[in-house]
Design a protein around this motif. Structure first.
Motif: not given
Length: 138
Positions: A107-111
Motif C-alpha cells: 500500500d505504501v508503494k501504491r500510494f
C-alpha cells in the motif's frame, strides 16, 4: 481480426492512457527507484519471516521414539524431533505479521506512486499555454 475491430475504440483509449503514464514516469523517474526499493524491502522482509518460521521448527529437542511406532524395528531405539508447544503459535504470529507487513508495504508503494503521478498531473506548469485554466480538468 474481428476482435480488434470490435475493441478499436478501447485500444485508442488504452494507447492514450499508456502514453500519459509513460510521460508521467519519465517526468518522475524517482518513483521507479522508490518502487524498486520497496519491492526489495518486501523480498528481504519475506526472507526474514521464512527464516524465523524455519527457526521455530528447530525449537525443540530430540526424544526417544517408542519402538511400536516403526514397523520394521527389531528392538532398536530411534529418535524423533519434538517441536516445542509454543512454536506453532509463534509460526502463526509470524505468518500473520508477514502478511500484514507485506500488505502495508504494498500500500505504501501504491500510494507513493499514485501521489507522485497525481501531483504531476495536477501541476499547473505541466499545462501548456492556452490549454486550460486552474479550475479546468485536463
Amino acid at each position: 481480426m474481428v476482435f480488434l475491430y470490435v475493441v478499436r475504440e478501447r485500444l485508442k483509449i488504452t494507447t492514450a492512457l499508456l502514453s500519459v503514464a509513460s510521460e508521467a514516469l519519465c517526468a518522475n523517474y524517482s518513483l521507479v527507484a522508490i518502487a524498486i526499493g520497496l519491492s526489495c524491502v518486501q523480498i528481504v522482509w519475506l526472507g526474514v519471516c521464512f527464516l524465523f518460521i524455519g527457526l521455530s521448527f528447530m525449537s525443540g529437542q530430540a526424544v526417544v521414539a517408542p519402538v511400536v511406532a516403526f514397523s520394521d524395528s527389531v528392538g532398536s531405539a530411534r529418535c524423533m524431533w519434538q517441536t516445542d508447544g509454543w512454536a506453532y503459535a509463534g509460526m502463526l504470529f509470524i505468518v500473520l505479521m508477514m502478511l500484514w507487513t507485506n500488505s502495508v508495504l504494498s500500500d505504501v508503494k501504491r500510494f507513493v506512486i499514485s501521489a507522485g503521478i497525481a501531483l504531476w498531473y495536477a501541476n499547473p506548469s505541466s499545462i501548456a499555454a492556452g490549454m486550460g485554466g486552474e479550475g479546468e480538468i485536463r
